[in-house]
Structures are given as C-alpha cells and as structure tokens.
Design an enzyme around this catalytic site. Structure first.
Site, mmCIF file in Angstrom:
data_model
loop_
_atom_site.group_PDB
_atom_site.id
_atom_site.type_symbol
_atom_site.label_atom_id
_atom_site.label_comp_id
_atom_site.label_asym_id
_atom_site.label_seq_id
_atom_site.Cartn_x
_atom_site.Cartn_y
_atom_site.Cartn_z
ATOM 1 C CG HIS A 6 -25.872 -1.019 -9.877
ATOM 2 N ND1 HIS A 6 -25.841 -1.721 -11.085
ATOM 3 C CD2 HIS A 6 -26.815 0.116 -10.131
ATOM 4 C CE1 HIS A 6 -26.605 -1.025 -12.050
ATOM 5 N NE2 HIS A 6 -27.212 0.102 -11.468
ATOM 6 N N GLY A 7 -21.826 -1.247 -7.224
ATOM 7 C CA GLY A 7 -21.253 -1.558 -5.908
ATOM 8 C C GLY A 7 -21.291 -2.665 -5.308
#
Length: 204
Positions: free
Chosen positions: A161-162
């Site tokens: 999710h970065g």
C-alpha cells in the site's frame, strides 16, 4: 520336584520379562526427560535469540536474519546514508519513536539512528510493515523512481500500500503504516557478532 522346577522356571521367566519391561519403560522415561532439555524448533520459533556474524557486511549492504519467524534486517549504513537521516527528520511521522509500539525502541538506541550509540551505522530492524504485515523492499538509490517522491534519499518501500520508510526504519508522514519499523532487543558480542532477541537485561 518336577513341578517345583517348572514353577521356578516360570518365576524366572516372569522376573526376566518384568525387568525387561521395566528397562524399556526406564529408557522411555529417560528419553522423554532428555528431550525436554533440548529446545524444540517450536521453542526456537517462539523467540530464542539468534547470533549473527556481520564480519563480511560492507557499508551499503544489508543482510537478513530470522528471529521469531520474522525477517530482521541488518543494514550497515554508509556515511551518506547516515547523513540522509537529518534530511528526513522533518518528513517522518514519528522521528523520536514516541508512539505506542509493539516493540518500544530500546533505551540504548539513539532516536535518529535508532541504533546503539557505539554502533550508529548499523540498523537492526524487523522488516515487517506495521500496516498489514507485508515486508518492505530496499530502495537505497536516491532520486525519482516509481512509487517514490522525486526527492527520495533512500530507504524502504512497502509494495502492498505504498508506505515508505527512511534508512532508520521511520515511516514517512501520511502513509498507511501507523508506526515505525520495530527495533528488536539486541547486543554486540564483538564488533562483528550480534545477538538478536537478547540484550544485557535478558531475553525479549
């Protein structure tokens, strides 16, 4: 007389069988006792300390050990990597690691380097993102890259999710991960040998 001999013979046979059975039980009990003194794989996975030799680790390189079934990163940072920590100080969400943690930052670690004061260049961190348990990847090269800001100075990127982390394992602001990477209890047996999962106070 014949009957007495048969009885004596029968008693001897019974006695031999009883002793043999007792010996087997005794050996079985001894085996069980010995096995209790040998740590099982399950016990090791539950948190037995791990000794790691970093004598061959060069500046800029990272090795991975396993402790409690989790990857533990050991990164030997270059002077340039150490200098980047001052640049990210204002960009990370919790620069002093003050938020509630699954593993509080050990008191013998500095806030910025998150390492022992006498081994500032070596980062030891659990390589598990605090968002959903993914393992971030190393992104040590500076500059623009996919999924990273243009002013990137090196660190780690969680592909799920970065979430991004600097070279001390501190999460950047406005990312899904709620906390910095954990720093496990550890101590140095020498400049090149580390014990993970145990410090001067005992095991974690």
């Amino acid at each position: 007389m014949g009957n007495e001999k048969q009885v004596d013979s029968g008693r001897r046979g019974l006695l031999v069988a009883t002793c043999a059975a007792g010996g087997v039980v005794g050996l079985a009990a001894t085996g069980a006792l010995v096995s209790t003194f040998q740590p099982s794989e399950r016990a090791k996975a539950a948190g037995a300390p791990v000794e790691v030799d970093i004598s061959s680790l060069q500046p800029g390189e990272m090795t991975v050990a396993e402790w409690r079934g989790k990857p533990v990163w050991i990164l030997k940072r270059t002077p340039e990597m150490m200098a980047s920590l001052a640049k990210t100080e204002s960009e990370v969400a919790d620069p002093d690691s003050l938020k509630p943690y699954t593993m509080p930052l050990p008191e013998y670690c500095e806030k910025q380097s998150r390492s022992r004061k006498d081994h500032k260049d070596v980062l030891i961190a659990v390589g598990i993102c605090s968002h959903l348990g993914c393992s971030p990847g190393k992104k040590f090269a500076e500059g623009p890259q996919p999924s990273l800001p243009d002013n990137w100075v090196g660190g780690f990127l969680c592909p799920c999710h970065g979430s991004t982390f600097d070279l001390s394992g501190r999460v950047f602001k406005n990312k899904p991960a709620p906390q910095n990477l954990d720093v496990p209890p550890h101590m140095y047996l020498s400049d090149t040998k580390i014990v993970i999962g145990k410090d001067e106070k005992g095991e974690a």
